[in-house]
Enzyme design. Sequence first.
Site, mmCIF file in Angstrom:
data_model
loop_
_atom_site.group_PDB
_atom_site.id
_atom_site.type_symbol
_atom_site.label_atom_id
_atom_site.label_comp_id
_atom_site.label_asym_id
_atom_site.label_seq_id
_atom_site.Cartn_x
_atom_site.Cartn_y
_atom_site.Cartn_z
ATOM 1 N N ARG A 67 0.823 -1.219 0.000
ATOM 2 C CA ARG A 67 0.000 0.000 0.000
ATOM 3 C C ARG A 67 0.853 1.263 0.000
ATOM 4 N NH1 ARG A 67 -5.649 -0.412 1.644
ATOM 5 N NH2 ARG A 67 -6.277 -2.253 0.503
ATOM 6 N N ARG A 81 -3.948 6.567 1.039
ATOM 7 C CA ARG A 81 -4.466 7.809 1.627
ATOM 8 C C ARG A 81 -3.497 8.512 2.561
ATOM 9 N NH1 ARG A 81 -9.890 5.013 3.439
ATOM 10 N NH2 ARG A 81 -8.291 3.414 3.645
ATOM 11 N N ARG A 131 -7.700 11.703 -5.273
ATOM 12 C CA ARG A 131 -8.975 11.157 -4.789
ATOM 13 C C ARG A 131 -10.069 12.211 -4.608
ATOM 14 N NH1 ARG A 131 -12.067 8.386 -3.682
ATOM 15 N NH2 ARG A 131 -11.996 7.096 -1.821
ATOM 16 N N ASP A 147 -7.015 -2.683 -7.554
ATOM 17 C CA ASP A 147 -7.559 -3.263 -6.324
ATOM 18 C C ASP A 147 -7.789 -4.750 -6.507
ATOM 19 O OD1 ASP A 147 -8.559 -2.410 -3.517
ATOM 20 O OD2 ASP A 147 -9.990 -3.902 -4.237
ATOM 21 N N TYR A 200 -14.307 -12.681 -0.247
ATOM 22 C CA TYR A 200 -15.048 -11.442 -0.555
ATOM 23 C C TYR A 200 -16.321 -11.736 -1.341
ATOM 24 C CZ TYR A 200 -11.510 -8.220 1.189
ATOM 25 O OH TYR A 200 -10.668 -7.499 1.991
HETATM 26 O O1 CP3 Z 1 0.292 0.893 -3.457
HETATM 27 C C1 CP3 Z 1 -0.591 0.042 -3.274
HETATM 28 O O2 CP3 Z 1 -0.362 -1.044 -2.706
HETATM 29 C C2 CP3 Z 1 -1.975 0.395 -3.704
HETATM 30 C C3 CP3 Z 1 -2.651 -0.580 -4.608
HETATM 31 C C4 CP3 Z 1 -3.621 -1.476 -3.864
HETATM 32 C C5 CP3 Z 1 -4.944 -1.125 -3.473
HETATM 33 N N1 CP3 Z 1 -5.557 -2.250 -2.996
HETATM 34 C C6 CP3 Z 1 -5.595 0.197 -3.597
HETATM 35 C C7 CP3 Z 1 -6.569 0.563 -2.558
HETATM 36 C C8 CP3 Z 1 -3.419 -2.817 -3.555
HETATM 37 C C9 CP3 Z 1 -2.165 -3.661 -3.716
HETATM 38 C C10 CP3 Z 1 -4.667 -3.284 -3.008
HETATM 39 C C11 CP3 Z 1 -4.880 -4.687 -2.634
HETATM 40 C C12 CP3 Z 1 -6.022 -5.022 -1.796
HETATM 41 N N2 CP3 Z 1 -7.297 -4.539 -1.875
HETATM 42 C C13 CP3 Z 1 -6.008 -6.010 -0.797
HETATM 43 C C14 CP3 Z 1 -4.824 -6.891 -0.480
HETATM 44 C C15 CP3 Z 1 -3.860 -6.161 0.349
HETATM 45 C C16 CP3 Z 1 -4.209 -6.162 1.800
HETATM 46 O O3 CP3 Z 1 -4.397 -5.057 2.318
HETATM 47 O O4 CP3 Z 1 -4.273 -7.234 2.377
HETATM 48 C C17 CP3 Z 1 -7.280 -6.074 -0.239
HETATM 49 C C18 CP3 Z 1 -7.709 -6.989 0.901
HETATM 50 C C19 CP3 Z 1 -8.092 -5.158 -0.923
HETATM 51 C C20 CP3 Z 1 -9.541 -4.883 -0.731
HETATM 52 C C21 CP3 Z 1 -9.757 -3.526 -0.237
HETATM 53 N N3 CP3 Z 1 -9.529 -2.383 -0.970
HETATM 54 C C22 CP3 Z 1 -10.259 -3.131 1.024
HETATM 55 C C23 CP3 Z 1 -10.608 -4.097 2.158
HETATM 56 C C24 CP3 Z 1 -10.330 -1.748 1.024
HETATM 57 C C25 CP3 Z 1 -10.926 -0.876 2.090
HETATM 58 C C26 CP3 Z 1 -9.996 -0.689 3.219
HETATM 59 C C27 CP3 Z 1 -9.363 0.662 3.144
HETATM 60 O O5 CP3 Z 1 -8.149 0.756 3.307
HETATM 61 O O6 CP3 Z 1 -10.121 1.624 2.935
HETATM 62 C C28 CP3 Z 1 -9.827 -1.278 -0.230
HETATM 63 C C29 CP3 Z 1 -9.695 0.118 -0.668
HETATM 64 C C30 CP3 Z 1 -8.386 0.539 -1.259
HETATM 65 N N4 CP3 Z 1 -7.708 -0.124 -2.231
HETATM 66 C C31 CP3 Z 1 -7.660 1.737 -0.948
HETATM 67 C C32 CP3 Z 1 -6.532 1.747 -1.754
HETATM 68 C C33 CP3 Z 1 -5.463 2.812 -1.811
HETATM 69 C C34 CP3 Z 1 -8.049 2.792 0.076
HETATM 70 C C35 CP3 Z 1 -9.364 3.385 -0.230
HETATM 71 C C36 CP3 Z 1 -9.484 4.635 -1.066
HETATM 72 O O7 CP3 Z 1 -8.589 5.186 -1.706
HETATM 73 O O8 CP3 Z 1 -10.629 5.086 -1.034
#
Ligand code: CP3
Length: 367
Positions: A39, A43, A52, A88, A164
């Site tokens: 990540r 944010r 965003r 994602d 999921y």
């Molecule tokens: O640099 C990076 O790693 C960003 C790319 C990335 C995102 N999601 C963008 C994202 C990656 C590698 C992911 C993978 C991802 N997505 C996982 C596996 C990694 C882990 O954390 O175990 C999972 C479980 C998800 C599913 C997911 N996406 C959830 C549960 C959430 C909500 C939780 C949160 O942090 O808000 C997301 C949203 C998400 N995906 C965000 C980002 C940057 C944050 C939300 C946003 O920008 O609104």
Amino acid sequence: MDPSNLTGSAASETLLDGSRFIRACLRRPVDRTPVWFLRQAGRYMQEYRDVRKHHTLIEICKQPELAAEVTITAAEKLGVDAAIIFADLLLPLEPMGLDFEFQAGEGPVVHHPVRTAEDVVALRTDRAGELGYVARAIQKVATHFRDRLGIIGFCGAPYTLASYMIEGGSSRSYVETKKLMYRDPTAWGRLLDKLVVVLTEYCRLQVQAGADVIQIFDSWVGSLACADYREYVFESTKRLVETVQQMGVPVIYFGVETAGLLSDMASTGADVIGLDWRQPLDGAWRAVGHGHAVQGNLDPISLFAPLEVIETRVKEILGAAAGRPGHIFNLGHGIVPGTPVENVQAVVRMVHEFRGLRDFGTKGLRD
Ligand code: CP3
């Protein structure tokens, strides 16, 4: 241990950051430990929050120009050795026929979760090509960095994506997932098979576009008993790992709370096993087996600590890796919102400046 394997003395030539990262995935000696962060675009970073303001998460993912910009900005700002494509985990659900959205504060919501054998039959496997926007973003990132940085593509693992699809979102106890798994193992097996078909094509698109390495996120696999992992999940995961490796790239296989699963995860044949932060890296690496590389394993919340504390932890991890070829420095899970960016940058400097065991006394030579 062969002293020529020690980080810092291994390779006299200066490696490009990209090849340093890929070499470490393959357990080849490197001049210093490569580092990137789960990540790393998110944010906690002002530049990401600015993007965003004008776009949803899904919009960023689906516009290759934006996804590439977010990926490149984060990697350059941090000075890391690898860039993970901004996408994602849940994107493949859409071409399989499941709509989802991210609701503010609640994480992902899948509108019609998979609960029955009929739901599994209805899932499509022929539309992975619709994920071509991720490949186009990778192409842009690859063109930008050339060989300077490693480019990481990724996908979810069958179990974590199935969870999921079945739960309809995040879960604490995975009751619905395990109900389907135990009560209808045939439907469960079909679901994982379908996921492997789609994920294979998705990874192929990413590799053809220029991904150097694929990371498979099995974030929630730690919710499984070892026996259930072996019986219900291992075979399809191994198949995905092997198929991606046949595309010519190393595979990183990552999960959280996996202390009891590490040797089984390594049996998938993944080149690198991603470690969470709960156990010291040396013991975890022994459990994985030294025939695999490891990635990790700083607690992401330790990035909120004073720099002296962070530095102690970073050196402990590098010391535990003991200069053995095949360590990629990372966190044990993703950076959370509110993390001070300067602390993340400081970790990159600490890892880059670490010059082997003389920075750490002899503690790292245990083994
Ligand atoms: O640099 C990076 O790693 C960003 C790319 C990335 C995102 N999601 C963008 C994202 C990656 C590698 C992911 C993978 C991802 N997505 C996982 C596996 C990694 C882990 O954390 O175990 C999972 C479980 C998800 C599913 C997911 N996406 C959830 C549960 C959430 C909500 C939780 C949160 O942090 O808000 C997301 C949203 C998400 N995906 C965000 C980002 C940057 C944050 C939300 C946003 O920008 O609104």
